[in-house]
Design an enzyme around this catalytic site. Sequence first.
Site, mmCIF file in Angstrom:
data_model
loop_
_atom_site.group_PDB
_atom_site.id
_atom_site.type_symbol
_atom_site.label_atom_id
_atom_site.label_comp_id
_atom_site.label_asym_id
_atom_site.label_seq_id
_atom_site.Cartn_x
_atom_site.Cartn_y
_atom_site.Cartn_z
ATOM 1 N N TYR A 138 0.863 -1.176 0.000
ATOM 2 C CA TYR A 138 0.000 0.000 0.000
ATOM 3 C C TYR A 138 0.903 1.231 0.000
ATOM 4 C CZ TYR A 138 -3.390 3.525 1.462
ATOM 5 O OH TYR A 138 -4.161 4.652 1.528
ATOM 6 N N ASP A 201 -2.293 -1.336 -4.050
ATOM 7 C CA ASP A 201 -2.697 0.028 -4.364
ATOM 8 C C ASP A 201 -1.432 0.877 -4.412
ATOM 9 O OD1 ASP A 201 -3.665 2.583 -4.490
ATOM 10 O OD2 ASP A 201 -4.942 2.452 -2.712
ATOM 11 N N HIS A 304 -12.648 1.088 -3.999
ATOM 12 C CA HIS A 304 -11.880 0.353 -5.007
ATOM 13 C C HIS A 304 -12.669 -0.870 -5.447
ATOM 14 C CE1 HIS A 304 -7.743 2.179 -4.267
ATOM 15 N NE2 HIS A 304 -8.457 2.665 -3.256
#
Length: 313
Positions: A138, A201, A304
């Site tokens: 992340y 991500d 998302h």
Amino acid sequence: MLRLATYNVNGIRAAQRRGFTGWKQRCLPDVACLQEVRCPYEALPMEAFAGFHVAYDAGELKGRNGVAVLSRTPFDAVRVWSDQAMFISPAGDARMAGADELSVPDYPLARPLRSFNHEGRYVEVDLADQPLTVACVYVPKGDSLLAPGIRSRDPLTDEQLAGVQRRYDRKMAFLAGFSRHLTRARRAAHAAGREFLVVGDFNIAHTRLDVKNWRPAQKASGFLPEERAWLSEQLSPRTLVDVVRAAHPDQDGPYSWWSWMGQAFARDTGWRIDYHLASPQLARRSARAFVDRDHGADERVSDHAAVVVDYDL
């Protein structure tokens, strides 16, 4: 066939209430990598992980970050940047794993990443049933002084400007360190006879195909020229391949993030910021790559959507 999904769940407790278990039952991933789990160890909704082996690093920032890998088969090894993680069995038995149970990489953590090692941003596993190393990341969101709306009628205070600059600098430091880390992790996997895959991500849209409204986005964090250049530097036919883009070379998107605001989801006004970056041989074994988009705005599990690839192993 190995189905692997990456999914920023935007808080596992909220995602579970919105239908995360239903998504698992519909998608049927063999491995699922989650970002922004955002839940302390003691408050995890264990029903969300039923049937999976789980490695989870919550980090130390309350209500922020947190990464996990879920697998239907056990792990050969688990590596995180901190000195502890939680292991959960398919039956829901959870225990904290200390440094003595976590695998130690053959290389040091890149210096710029050491200030992030307590934030729950990275977990890496070796699958037991496949010669594959999977990393879940992340990346910090960052910030931009050029972002639309940053110049309002009321000028930003010096403190606010400093905050924007600090968030920008932190992201760029993370990217500098992560570039070195990816090279080391990829080479270590290759030396061990394993393919390498990093998913998650990245908070970066790579090209104009990856942002619906790309013109104003050029001044926004996530689509700044230096961020896009960084992602370009990670990709090549000999290092890492963007699996979804290789499968959809000329398509707008497929987007993986949409704002909760307005009609962004309904109009598909999104960004593609969630990736599968695979070692070349693994990328060639991609049989199908798609974004598992929720059917309607009222059915959204997260801001998302899961990015799913079937690998023919």
